[in-house]
Design a protein around this motif. Structure first.
Motif, mmCIF file in Angstrom:
data_model
loop_
_atom_site.group_PDB
_atom_site.id
_atom_site.type_symbol
_atom_site.label_atom_id
_atom_site.label_comp_id
_atom_site.label_asym_id
_atom_site.label_seq_id
_atom_site.Cartn_x
_atom_site.Cartn_y
_atom_site.Cartn_z
ATOM 1 N N VAL A 122 0.721 -1.237 0.025
ATOM 2 C CA VAL A 122 -0.058 -0.034 0.104
ATOM 3 C C VAL A 122 0.888 1.172 0.030
ATOM 4 C CG1 VAL A 122 -1.730 1.425 1.640
ATOM 5 C CG2 VAL A 122 -1.866 -1.020 0.938
ATOM 6 N N ARG A 123 1.917 1.287 0.858
ATOM 7 C CA ARG A 123 2.712 2.194 0.928
ATOM 8 C C ARG A 123 3.546 2.593 -0.256
ATOM 9 N NH1 ARG A 123 6.172 0.868 5.341
ATOM 10 N NH2 ARG A 123 4.383 1.106 6.808
ATOM 11 N N LYS A 124 3.916 1.339 -1.099
ATOM 12 C CA LYS A 124 4.762 1.378 -2.470
ATOM 13 C C LYS A 124 3.714 2.320 -3.420
ATOM 14 C CE LYS A 124 8.035 0.846 -4.937
ATOM 15 N NZ LYS A 124 9.456 1.563 -4.972
ATOM 16 N N ASP A 125 2.514 1.772 -3.247
ATOM 17 C CA ASP A 125 1.472 2.091 -4.261
ATOM 18 C C ASP A 125 1.369 3.542 -4.264
ATOM 19 O OD1 ASP A 125 -0.822 1.601 -6.472
ATOM 20 O OD2 ASP A 125 -1.989 2.290 -4.619
ATOM 21 N N GLU A 126 1.160 4.158 -2.959
ATOM 22 C CA GLU A 126 0.925 5.540 -2.705
ATOM 23 C C GLU A 126 2.296 6.252 -3.404
ATOM 24 O OE1 GLU A 126 0.534 5.842 1.539
ATOM 25 O OE2 GLU A 126 -1.622 4.957 1.556
ATOM 26 N N GLU A 127 3.588 5.705 -2.959
ATOM 27 C CA GLU A 127 4.667 6.323 -3.606
ATOM 28 C C GLU A 127 4.700 6.526 -5.003
ATOM 29 O OE1 GLU A 127 7.969 4.103 -2.194
ATOM 30 O OE2 GLU A 127 7.677 4.716 0.045
ATOM 31 N N LEU A 128 4.232 5.310 -5.685
ATOM 32 C CA LEU A 128 4.413 5.438 -7.161
ATOM 33 C C LEU A 128 3.113 6.326 -7.705
ATOM 34 C CD1 LEU A 128 4.463 1.395 -7.669
ATOM 35 C CD2 LEU A 128 6.188 3.123 -8.442
ATOM 36 N N ARG A 129 2.078 6.394 -6.944
ATOM 37 C CA ARG A 129 1.228 7.323 -7.428
ATOM 38 C C ARG A 129 1.562 8.805 -7.168
ATOM 39 N NH1 ARG A 129 -4.256 4.868 -7.686
ATOM 40 N NH2 ARG A 129 -4.264 2.974 -6.996
ATOM 41 N N CYS A 130 2.170 8.972 -6.220
ATOM 42 C CA CYS A 130 2.892 10.320 -6.090
ATOM 43 C C CYS A 130 3.890 10.466 -7.236
ATOM 44 C CB CYS A 130 3.782 10.498 -4.671
ATOM 45 S SG CYS A 130 2.826 11.429 -3.407
ATOM 46 N N ASP A 131 4.826 9.535 -7.349
ATOM 47 C CA ASP A 131 5.738 9.671 -8.544
ATOM 48 C C ASP A 131 4.747 10.050 -9.799
ATOM 49 O OD1 ASP A 131 7.536 9.376 -6.742
ATOM 50 O OD2 ASP A 131 8.022 7.108 -7.287
ATOM 51 N N THR B 96 2.092 11.522 -10.218
ATOM 52 C CA THR B 96 1.500 12.793 -10.325
ATOM 53 C C THR B 96 2.489 13.686 -10.479
ATOM 54 O OG1 THR B 96 -0.135 11.945 -8.778
ATOM 55 C CG2 THR B 96 0.366 14.356 -8.773
ATOM 56 N N GLN B 97 3.788 13.600 -10.050
ATOM 57 C CA GLN B 97 4.649 14.429 -10.376
ATOM 58 C C GLN B 97 5.349 14.387 -11.743
ATOM 59 O OE1 GLN B 97 7.771 13.182 -7.243
ATOM 60 N NE2 GLN B 97 6.794 14.534 -5.736
ATOM 61 N N LEU B 98 5.315 13.172 -12.147
ATOM 62 C CA LEU B 98 5.831 12.986 -13.469
ATOM 63 C C LEU B 98 4.845 13.658 -14.497
ATOM 64 C CD1 LEU B 98 7.111 9.177 -13.686
ATOM 65 C CD2 LEU B 98 8.381 11.569 -14.132
ATOM 66 N N GLN B 99 3.568 13.567 -14.352
ATOM 67 C CA GLN B 99 2.557 14.060 -15.091
ATOM 68 C C GLN B 99 2.485 15.645 -15.138
ATOM 69 O OE1 GLN B 99 -1.050 12.239 -13.167
ATOM 70 N NE2 GLN B 99 -1.235 10.835 -15.059
ATOM 71 N N GLN B 100 2.830 16.298 -13.917
ATOM 72 C CA GLN B 100 3.248 17.661 -13.697
ATOM 73 C C GLN B 100 4.275 18.190 -14.423
ATOM 74 O OE1 GLN B 100 0.868 20.076 -12.143
ATOM 75 N NE2 GLN B 100 2.329 21.231 -13.356
ATOM 76 N N SER B 101 5.224 17.304 -14.422
ATOM 77 C CA SER B 101 6.621 17.785 -14.988
ATOM 78 C C SER B 101 6.463 17.543 -16.513
ATOM 79 C CB SER B 101 7.791 16.819 -14.774
ATOM 80 O OG SER B 101 8.035 16.662 -13.441
ATOM 81 N N HIS B 102 5.392 16.704 -17.074
ATOM 82 C CA HIS B 102 5.133 16.503 -18.618
ATOM 83 C C HIS B 102 4.341 17.782 -18.869
ATOM 84 C CE1 HIS B 102 2.908 15.055 -22.023
ATOM 85 N NE2 HIS B 102 3.947 14.750 -22.135
ATOM 86 N N ALA B 103 3.619 18.024 -17.951
ATOM 87 C CA ALA B 103 2.873 19.352 -18.546
ATOM 88 C C ALA B 103 3.228 20.719 -18.567
ATOM 89 C CB ALA B 103 1.441 19.555 -17.352
ATOM 90 N N ASP B 104 4.277 20.937 -17.540
ATOM 91 C CA ASP B 104 5.455 21.813 -17.300
ATOM 92 C C ASP B 104 6.378 21.797 -18.657
ATOM 93 O OD1 ASP B 104 4.368 22.503 -14.832
ATOM 94 O OD2 ASP B 104 5.986 21.624 -13.803
#
Length: 131
Positions: free
Chosen positions: A43-52, A54-62
């Motif tokens: 569950v923790r790893k899933d949360e980390e991956l979801r965070c990653d 989200t960050q990748l999607q934001q970086s892509h948008a930027d």
């Protein structure tokens, strides 16, 4: 007495079976605890991956936004280059016209000098004739 011995053996068998079931139960509880820890880690790893993600999607948008801005700057620069090319053409045309005018003025100047020299010569001839 036989009956008692038989009952004691059954009790012993039942006690062994109970102990085995208790051991099995303890082993299952241990496995359950291990699975619980693994589940928590997943569950923790899933949360980390979801965070990653989200960050990748934001970086892509930027990056897409930056790319669009660069394309706009490139278009603006191309426009400036086109304007500069037009200005260069106009200036070259003006330079060519001025050079042509200079050639004409020089030719006119030579003609005027020749006329002046001719008139001077005529003037000297007249002066000599008058003397």
């Amino acid at each position: 007495q036989l009956r008692i011995d038989e009952l004691l053996r059954e009790v012993q068998t039942l006690q062994q079976e109970i102990e085995k079931q208790q051991q099995d139960h303890a082993a299952l509880e241990g496995e359950h605890a291990v699975l619980g820890v693994e589940h928590t880690q997943l569950v923790r790893k899933d949360e980390e991956l979801r965070c990653d993600l989200t960050q990748l999607q934001q970086s892509h948008a930027d990056l897409q936004l930056a790319q669009e801005e660069l394309q706009q700057e490139q278009l603006a620069l191309q426009h400036k280059i086109s304007l500069a090319d037009v200005q260069c053409s106009v200036l070259q045309e003006a330079k060519d016209m001025m050079e042509e005018e200079l050639v004409n003025v020089k030719a006119e100047g030579q003609t005027l000098e020749q006329d002046h020299a001719k008139r001077q010569a005529e003037g000297q001839t007249l002066q000599q004739q008058q003397q």
